[in-house]
Design an enzyme around this catalytic site. Structure first.
Site, short mmCIF file in Angstrom:
data_model
loop_
_atom_site.label_atom_id
_atom_site.label_comp_id
_atom_site.label_asym_id
_atom_site.label_seq_id
_atom_site.Cartn_x
_atom_site.Cartn_y
_atom_site.Cartn_z
N HIS A 1 1.40 1.05 -13.14
CA HIS A 1 2.18 -0.13 -13.57
C HIS A 1 3.66 0.21 -13.47
O HIS A 1 4.08 1.29 -13.91
CB HIS A 1 1.81 -0.52 -15.00
CG HIS A 1 2.52 -1.76 -15.44
ND1 HIS A 1 2.17 -3.01 -14.96
CD2 HIS A 1 3.58 -1.95 -16.25
CE1 HIS A 1 2.99 -3.91 -15.48
NE2 HIS A 1 3.85 -3.29 -16.27
N ASP B 1 -3.38 -3.84 -18.76
CA ASP B 1 -2.34 -2.82 -18.96
C ASP B 1 -2.40 -2.15 -20.34
O ASP B 1 -1.39 -1.60 -20.81
CB ASP B 1 -0.92 -3.42 -18.77
CG ASP B 1 -0.67 -3.87 -17.35
OD1 ASP B 1 -1.32 -3.35 -16.43
OD2 ASP B 1 0.19 -4.76 -17.15
N ASN C 1 -4.80 2.74 -13.02
CA ASN C 1 -3.86 1.76 -12.48
C ASN C 1 -2.45 2.34 -12.57
O ASN C 1 -2.16 3.15 -13.45
CB ASN C 1 -3.92 0.47 -13.31
CG ASN C 1 -2.96 -0.59 -12.81
OD1 ASN C 1 -2.85 -0.83 -11.60
ND2 ASN C 1 -2.23 -1.21 -13.72
N ASN D 1 1.63 3.03 -2.61
CA ASN D 1 0.96 3.98 -3.52
C ASN D 1 -0.30 4.55 -2.88
O ASN D 1 -0.59 5.74 -3.04
CB ASN D 1 0.65 3.30 -4.86
CG ASN D 1 1.87 3.26 -5.76
OD1 ASN D 1 2.30 4.29 -6.29
ND2 ASN D 1 2.48 2.08 -5.89
N LEU E 1 -9.61 -7.52 -13.44
CA LEU E 1 -11.03 -7.19 -13.44
C LEU E 1 -11.64 -7.50 -14.81
O LEU E 1 -11.01 -7.23 -15.85
CB LEU E 1 -11.21 -5.70 -13.13
CG LEU E 1 -10.71 -5.28 -11.74
CD1 LEU E 1 -10.64 -3.76 -11.64
CD2 LEU E 1 -11.59 -5.85 -10.66
N SER F 1 4.06 3.88 -15.21
CA SER F 1 2.97 4.43 -16.03
C SER F 1 1.68 4.44 -15.22
O SER F 1 1.37 3.45 -14.56
CB SER F 1 2.72 3.55 -17.27
OG SER F 1 3.91 3.29 -17.98
N GLY G 1 0.78 -1.23 0.00
CA GLY G 1 0.00 0.00 0.00
C GLY G 1 0.81 1.28 0.00
O GLY G 1 0.32 2.32 0.46
N MET H 1 -3.67 -7.02 -7.24
CA MET H 1 -3.18 -8.15 -8.01
C MET H 1 -4.29 -9.11 -8.42
O MET H 1 -4.22 -10.31 -8.21
CB MET H 1 -2.10 -8.90 -7.21
CG MET H 1 -0.92 -8.04 -6.83
SD MET H 1 -0.10 -7.27 -8.26
CE MET H 1 1.14 -6.26 -7.45
#
Ligand code: GAR
Length: 208
Positions: free
Chosen positions: A110, A151, A108, A14, A94, A142, A12, A91
């Site tokens: 990456h 992605d 998201n 981020n 969806l 990104s 966590g 992880m």
């Protein structure tokens, strides 16, 4: 007030960067309404609790199908009237049922320069190991809008990071987080909160 929901699986950091950016006013007019983890072991849940944010654990194996897991996630987010969903080290993949509710409202982060070292199987330390094995000299991170293809959604911000000759996957992961991820994710959310992001096909136009 932008209402943000964050999906997490791990440490966590981020999530913490976003919490800090909201607390210190870098991201204006926003609040994290719920943090959802797909494991009760995620340390990110502790970070959310410390910040006084409601948490929920939704585990894939408690649902008969991936689609029902997606619907449970979407229902929880909608019960908090979330405007923007952030995947922050989440992880799980969806499916389309999730996105019908949140088109161009899911971001998201990456840990590579998409489209390099991205897609199914590229997550966490595996990404950095693959980059070092390839012999790359530069990598980065990104932030992108999420679509059902892993992605592959429109890129919002990217930032490059130099690779050092003596890097390990762990040292590279740490530098990519410090130099790129924890900067560009809050920045992307700030731009969204200010209404400065416009998606036109594959392009994300940023109003200056
Ligand atoms: C981050 O490096 C993030 O970019 C990566 O997992 C880490 C989560 O760390 N995400 C992926 O690999 C997604 N494909 P955090 O839990 O400390 O934010």
């Amino acid at each position: 007030m932008l209402r943000v929901g964050v999906l997490v699986s791990g440490g966590g950091t981020n999530l913490q960067a976003i919490i800090n950016a909201i607390d210190n006013g870098v991201i204006p007019e926003a609040q994290i309404s719920v943090v959802i983890a797909n494991s009760d072991m995620a340390f990110a849940l502790e970070r959310a609790k410390q910040a006084g944010i409601p948490t929920k654990v939704i585990v894939r194996k408690n649902f008969p199908s991936p689609a029902e897991f997606d619907i449970a996630l979407a229902n929880e987010l909608r019960s908090h009237t979330v405007d923007l969903v952030l995947l922050a080290g989440f992880m799980a993949i969806l499916g389309p049922d999730f996105f019908t509710h949140f088109e161009n409202r899911v971001m998201n982060i990456h840990p590579a320069l998409i489209p390099a070292f991205s897609g199914p199987g590229y997550y966490g330390l595996k990404v950095h190991k693959a980059i070092l094995d390839y012999g790359c000299k530069v990598t980065g991170a990104s932030v992108h809008f999420v679509t059902p293809e892993v992605d592959a959604g429109p890129v919002i911000i990217q930032k490059s990071v130099q690779i050092h000759q003596d890097d390990t996957p762990e040292s590279l992961q740490k530098r990519v987080m410090e130099e790129a991820e924890w900067k560009i994710y809050p920045e992307a959310v700030r731009l969204f909160a200010l209404g400065k992001l416009q998606v036109v096909g594959r392009q994300v136009i940023i109003d200056k």
